[in-house]
Design a protein around this motif. Sequence first.
Motif, PDB file in Angstrom:
ATOM      1  N   ILE A  75       7.107 -51.874  15.256  1.00 62.28           N
ATOM      2  CA  ILE A  75       6.993 -52.323  13.870  1.00 62.28           C
ATOM      3  C   ILE A  75       7.888 -51.450  13.013  1.00 62.28           C
ATOM      4  CG2 ILE A  75       5.454 -52.696  11.909  1.00 62.28           C
ATOM      5  CD1 ILE A  75       3.176 -53.120  13.810  1.00 62.28           C
ATOM      6  N   VAL A  87       0.254 -50.614  10.146  1.00 63.52           N
ATOM      7  CA  VAL A  87       0.584 -49.964  11.414  1.00 63.52           C
ATOM      8  C   VAL A  87      -0.673 -49.396  12.066  1.00 63.52           C
ATOM      9  CG1 VAL A  87       1.737 -47.940  12.390  1.00 63.52           C
ATOM     10  CG2 VAL A  87       2.991 -49.472  10.857  1.00 63.52           C
ATOM     11  N   GLU A  88      -1.521 -48.780  11.292  1.00 65.35           N
ATOM     12  CA  GLU A  88      -2.738 -48.187  11.854  1.00 65.35           C
ATOM     13  C   GLU A  88      -3.649 -49.252  12.447  1.00 65.35           C
ATOM     14  OE1 GLU A  88      -2.851 -44.219   8.984  1.00 65.35           O
ATOM     15  OE2 GLU A  88      -3.889 -46.060   8.369  1.00 65.35           O
ATOM     16  N   PRO A  92       1.066 -50.043  17.151  1.00 62.19           N
ATOM     17  CA  PRO A  92       2.261 -50.317  17.951  1.00 62.19           C
ATOM     18  C   PRO A  92       2.642 -49.109  18.809  1.00 62.19           C
ATOM     19  CG  PRO A  92       2.890 -49.751  15.735  1.00 62.19           C
ATOM     20  CD  PRO A  92       1.388 -49.828  15.734  1.00 62.19           C
ATOM     21  N   VAL A  95       7.041 -47.072  15.990  1.00 65.31           N
ATOM     22  CA  VAL A  95       7.249 -47.401  14.579  1.00 65.31           C
ATOM     23  C   VAL A  95       8.646 -46.922  14.204  1.00 65.31           C
ATOM     24  CG1 VAL A  95       6.492 -47.024  12.206  1.00 65.31           C
ATOM     25  CG2 VAL A  95       4.803 -47.175  14.038  1.00 65.31           C
ATOM     26  N   LEU A 127       1.654 -40.807  11.578  1.00 67.47           N
ATOM     27  CA  LEU A 127       1.884 -41.788  12.631  1.00 67.47           C
ATOM     28  C   LEU A 127       1.676 -41.196  14.014  1.00 67.47           C
ATOM     29  CD1 LEU A 127       5.025 -43.575  11.154  1.00 67.47           C
ATOM     30  CD2 LEU A 127       2.710 -44.520  11.345  1.00 67.47           C
ATOM     31  N   THR A 132       1.718 -43.002  18.493  1.00 62.00           N
ATOM     32  CA  THR A 132       2.878 -43.880  18.539  1.00 62.00           C
ATOM     33  C   THR A 132       4.170 -43.083  18.532  1.00 62.00           C
ATOM     34  OG1 THR A 132       3.893 -45.814  17.475  1.00 62.00           O
ATOM     35  CG2 THR A 132       3.066 -44.104  16.019  1.00 62.00           C
TER      36      THR A 132
END
Length: 250
Positions: A75, A87-88, A92, A95, A127, A132
């Motif tokens: 993403i 995203v959370e 994915p 990122v 992140l 990820t």
Amino acid sequence: MPAELSVNLNAIAMLRNRRDLPWPSVTGLGRIALAAGAHGLTVHPRPDQRHIRFSDLPDLRALLDDEFPDREFNIEGYPSEAFLRLVEEAEPEQVTLVPDDPSQATSDHGWRFEEHVHFLTAVVARLKRLGTRVSLFADPDADEAALAIAGDVGADRVELYTGPYGACHDDSEKAAKELEKLKKTAECAARLGLGVNAGHDLTVANLRAVAASIPALAEVSIGHALTADALEFGMAETVRRYLAALGRPA
């Protein structure tokens, strides 16, 4: 190992969004791309949802989890609070952070790393707590100081912006100069311990030279040209053509 191929689904979503209908199916064409050998799927959920819609993300996550658990979801987007929450939720495997203004038609420049050290440090740390991989969009001629900052803020990879190279489709001499910039930047990133991705305006015709010039290339993300080719050759055959350009068996 040859670079992996991640198929960007934004252009397919944009075509679907012209009508209030469920086709072309973003998930369906993603499934065909993965079955044909693509390593992953890329989406860029912009705030106005003009391409991928937020509601597409759970469906694509489920596709990967249920049918292709060995593949990856990438993403990309500007790390606003709303984007980070998406995203959370989607979790994915990768990122890719881009410094886009919401009004931009597409990503067209890398991060000014020295100007955004504190911002990127905080975002990347958030992140990484998800487990990820984080990639930061970088200019094709980013220097060693800029790339060192990318590593310092915690990024795993940089994605080299290949737009200027892709724009030279009718000028081989200029294309060679742009490719040399990409090669040098990739070599510098690799020396610093950063993985190297690439994306923007890559085609079957110009991808072979990129793959040959950047042995450290880990992944390419391709959407616009790949979608255009899919209209002519079909998605499965198009994916196989791009894999062949990367030197990968389908």
